[in-house]
Design a protein around this motif. Structure first.
Motif, PDB file in Angstrom:
ATOM      1  N   VAL A  27       0.835  -1.193   0.000  1.00 12.16           N
ATOM      2  CA  VAL A  27       0.000   0.000   0.000  1.00 12.16           C
ATOM      3  C   VAL A  27       0.879   1.255   0.000  1.00 12.16           C
ATOM      4  O   VAL A  27       0.650   2.184  -0.781  1.00 12.16           O
ATOM      5  N   CYS A  28       1.880   1.277   0.856  1.00 13.79           N
ATOM      6  CA  CYS A  28       2.767   2.444   0.932  1.00 13.79           C
ATOM      7  C   CYS A  28       3.488   2.681  -0.386  1.00 13.79           C
ATOM      8  O   CYS A  28       3.587   3.825  -0.850  1.00 13.79           O
ATOM      9  N   GLU A  29       3.979   1.620  -1.015  1.00 10.24           N
ATOM     10  CA  GLU A  29       4.694   1.780  -2.273  1.00 10.24           C
ATOM     11  C   GLU A  29       3.762   2.256  -3.381  1.00 10.24           C
ATOM     12  O   GLU A  29       4.161   3.031  -4.243  1.00 10.24           O
ATOM     13  N   ARG A  30       2.531   1.810  -3.349  1.00  9.86           N
ATOM     14  CA  ARG A  30       1.543   2.248  -4.348  1.00  9.86           C
ATOM     15  C   ARG A  30       1.256   3.739  -4.212  1.00  9.86           C
ATOM     16  O   ARG A  30       1.187   4.478  -5.187  1.00  9.86           O
ATOM     17  N   TYR A  31       1.082   4.229  -2.994  1.00 12.04           N
ATOM     18  CA  TYR A  31       0.707   5.619  -2.764  1.00 12.04           C
ATOM     19  C   TYR A  31       1.900   6.563  -2.629  1.00 12.04           C
ATOM     20  O   TYR A  31       1.812   7.722  -3.029  1.00 12.04           O
ATOM     21  N   PHE A  32       3.001   6.110  -2.074  1.00 13.51           N
ATOM     22  CA  PHE A  32       4.110   7.004  -1.747  1.00 13.51           C
ATOM     23  C   PHE A  32       5.394   6.696  -2.504  1.00 13.51           C
ATOM     24  O   PHE A  32       6.388   7.408  -2.357  1.00 13.51           O
ATOM     25  N   GLY A  33       5.419   5.633  -3.284  1.00 15.51           N
ATOM     26  CA  GLY A  33       6.624   5.264  -4.021  1.00 15.51           C
ATOM     27  C   GLY A  33       7.528   4.384  -3.172  1.00 15.51           C
ATOM     28  O   GLY A  33       7.172   3.969  -2.066  1.00 15.51           O
ATOM     29  N   PRO A  34       8.718   4.111  -3.678  1.00 15.75           N
ATOM     30  CA  PRO A  34       9.633   3.240  -2.929  1.00 15.75           C
ATOM     31  C   PRO A  34      10.083   3.897  -1.625  1.00 15.75           C
ATOM     32  O   PRO A  34      10.109   5.126  -1.529  1.00 15.75           O
ATOM     33  N   ARG A  36      12.292   5.550   1.171  1.00 16.78           N
ATOM     34  CA  ARG A  36      13.545   6.298   1.083  1.00 16.78           C
ATOM     35  C   ARG A  36      14.613   5.654   1.944  1.00 16.78           C
ATOM     36  O   ARG A  36      15.786   5.889   1.779  1.00 16.78           O
ATOM     37  N   ARG A  37      14.172   4.843   2.883  1.00 13.92           N
ATOM     38  CA  ARG A  37      15.111   4.065   3.693  1.00 13.92           C
ATOM     39  C   ARG A  37      14.458   2.726   4.009  1.00 13.92           C
ATOM     40  O   ARG A  37      13.310   2.656   4.379  1.00 13.92           O
ATOM     41  N   SER A  38      15.239   1.682   3.867  1.00 17.88           N
ATOM     42  CA  SER A  38      14.744   0.341   4.144  1.00 17.88           C
ATOM     43  C   SER A  38      15.879  -0.446   4.774  1.00 17.88           C
ATOM     44  O   SER A  38      16.661  -1.083   4.096  1.00 17.88           O
ATOM     45  N   HIS A  42      12.609  -1.660   9.666  1.00 18.59           N
ATOM     46  CA  HIS A  42      11.932  -0.384   9.413  1.00 18.59           C
ATOM     47  C   HIS A  42      11.981  -0.008   7.941  1.00 18.59           C
ATOM     48  O   HIS A  42      12.955  -0.286   7.254  1.00 18.59           O
ATOM     49  N   ARG A  43      10.916   0.670   7.500  1.00 14.97           N
ATOM     50  CA  ARG A  43      10.874   1.290   6.183  1.00 14.97           C
ATOM     51  C   ARG A  43      10.318   2.690   6.365  1.00 14.97           C
ATOM     52  O   ARG A  43       9.328   2.880   7.052  1.00 14.97           O
ATOM     53  N   ILE A  44      10.953   3.646   5.728  1.00 19.09           N
ATOM     54  CA  ILE A  44      10.528   5.032   5.848  1.00 19.09           C
ATOM     55  C   ILE A  44      10.107   5.526   4.468  1.00 19.09           C
ATOM     56  O   ILE A  44      10.875   5.448   3.505  1.00 19.09           O
ATOM     57  N   TYR A  45       8.881   6.020   4.401  1.00 18.37           N
ATOM     58  CA  TYR A  45       8.324   6.528   3.149  1.00 18.37           C
ATOM     59  C   TYR A  45       8.146   8.038   3.255  1.00 18.37           C
ATOM     60  O   TYR A  45       7.655   8.545   4.253  1.00 18.37           O
ATOM     61  N   ARG A  46       8.552   8.722   2.204  1.00 15.59           N
ATOM     62  CA  ARG A  46       8.437  10.172   2.146  1.00 15.59           C
ATOM     63  C   ARG A  46       7.060  10.535   1.599  1.00 15.59           C
ATOM     64  O   ARG A  46       6.582   9.930   0.641  1.00 15.59           O
ATOM     65  N   MET A  47       6.456  11.540   2.198  1.00 12.76           N
ATOM     66  CA  MET A  47       5.157  12.004   1.756  1.00 12.76           C
ATOM     67  C   MET A  47       5.340  13.071   0.680  1.00 12.76           C
ATOM     68  O   MET A  47       6.322  13.813   0.709  1.00 12.76           O
ATOM     69  N   PRO A  48       4.418  13.186  -0.258  1.00 11.96           N
ATOM     70  CA  PRO A  48       4.595  14.111  -1.377  1.00 11.96           C
ATOM     71  C   PRO A  48       4.162  15.553  -1.101  1.00 11.96           C
ATOM     72  O   PRO A  48       3.906  16.300  -2.026  1.00 11.96           O
ATOM     73  N   TRP A  49       4.070  15.974   0.151  1.00 11.65           N
ATOM     74  CA  TRP A  49       3.725  17.368   0.429  1.00 11.65           C
ATOM     75  C   TRP A  49       4.892  18.061   1.118  1.00 11.65           C
ATOM     76  O   TRP A  49       5.840  17.434   1.543  1.00 11.65           O
ATOM     77  N   ALA A  50       4.776  19.368   1.235  1.00 12.13           N
ATOM     78  CA  ALA A  50       5.876  20.202   1.725  1.00 12.13           C
ATOM     79  C   ALA A  50       6.252  19.876   3.166  1.00 12.13           C
ATOM     80  O   ALA A  50       5.473  19.286   3.915  1.00 12.13           O
ATOM     81  N   GLY A  51       7.439  20.288   3.520  1.00 14.07           N
ATOM     82  CA  GLY A  51       7.952  20.022   4.860  1.00 14.07           C
ATOM     83  C   GLY A  51       8.790  18.754   4.843  1.00 14.07           C
ATOM     84  O   GLY A  51       9.331  18.374   3.811  1.00 14.07           O
ATOM     85  N   ASP A  52       8.883  18.129   5.963  1.00  9.49           N
ATOM     86  CA  ASP A  52       9.661  16.888   6.068  1.00  9.49           C
ATOM     87  C   ASP A  52       8.774  15.767   6.594  1.00  9.49           C
ATOM     88  O   ASP A  52       9.106  15.109   7.572  1.00  9.49           O
ATOM     89  N   PRO A  53       7.613  15.575   5.967  1.00 11.05           N
ATOM     90  CA  PRO A  53       6.729  14.507   6.455  1.00 11.05           C
ATOM     91  C   PRO A  53       7.188  13.142   5.983  1.00 11.05           C
ATOM     92  O   PRO A  53       7.730  12.987   4.893  1.00 11.05           O
ATOM     93  N   ARG A  54       6.976  12.179   6.826  1.00 13.93           N
ATOM     94  CA  ARG A  54       7.325  10.810   6.469  1.00 13.93           C
ATOM     95  C   ARG A  54       6.504   9.848   7.314  1.00 13.93           C
ATOM     96  O   ARG A  54       5.996  10.210   8.369  1.00 13.93           O
ATOM     97  N   VAL A  55       6.402   8.641   6.823  1.00 15.11           N
ATOM     98  CA  VAL A  55       5.756   7.563   7.560  1.00 15.11           C
ATOM     99  C   VAL A  55       6.798   6.477   7.767  1.00 15.11           C
ATOM    100  O   VAL A  55       7.463   6.050   6.836  1.00 15.11           O
ATOM    101  N   ASN A  56       6.926   6.071   9.000  1.00 14.57           N
ATOM    102  CA  ASN A  56       7.860   5.019   9.376  1.00 14.57           C
ATOM    103  C   ASN A  56       7.033   3.799   9.744  1.00 14.57           C
ATOM    104  O   ASN A  56       6.178   3.871  10.618  1.00 14.57           O
ATOM    105  N   ILE A  57       7.274   2.689   9.053  1.00 14.60           N
ATOM    106  CA  ILE A  57       6.559   1.460   9.403  1.00 14.60           C
ATOM    107  C   ILE A  57       7.575   0.423   9.842  1.00 14.60           C
ATOM    108  O   ILE A  57       8.736   0.454   9.435  1.00 14.60           O
ATOM    109  N   GLN A  58       7.107  -0.479  10.674  1.00 15.49           N
ATOM    110  CA  GLN A  58       8.008  -1.437  11.304  1.00 15.49           C
ATOM    111  C   GLN A  58       7.428  -2.839  11.240  1.00 15.49           C
ATOM    112  O   GLN A  58       6.245  -3.044  11.511  1.00 15.49           O
ATOM    113  N   ASN A  59       8.282  -3.785  10.908  1.00 11.31           N
ATOM    114  CA  ASN A  59       7.900  -5.188  10.859  1.00 11.31           C
ATOM    115  C   ASN A  59       7.982  -5.772  12.270  1.00 11.31           C
ATOM    116  O   ASN A  59       9.029  -5.759  12.895  1.00 11.31           O
TER     117      ASN A  59
END
Length: 88
Positions: A27-34, A36-38, A42-59
């Protein structure tokens, strides 16, 4: 055969405590792309809006953490709102 993203999203909304980590990654890769850190669990996905937003998900033993699933759902809602506003 893997379930389509729409089915995964529906399941995530119904029960954020029972989501496979691999499904959340799809889901994250579909909406946010690959990610930025894996590294490690942990995997960290960058959000496409201004600032430094990100989502960190954890296995966590093959499962996604519920609070992270909710964060992803909120980010997707915001992304869809932004896209809707651009299309008006």
């Amino acid at each position: 055969m893997a379930p389509p993203i729409t089915k995964i999203l529906s399941a995530m909304r119904r029960n954020p405590t029972d989501v496979r980590f691999a499904d959340l990654c799809k889901v994250c890769e579909r909406y946010f792309g690959p990610p930025r850190r894996s590294s490690g669990s942990h995997r960290i996905y960058r959000m496409p809006w201004a600032g430094d937003p990100r989502v960190n998900i954890q296995n966590s033993r093959g499962r996604a953490k519920a609070y992270q699933v909710r964060q992803v759902l909120q980010a997707i809602e915001r992304l869809e709102t932004i896209r809707d506003d651009k299309n008006r």
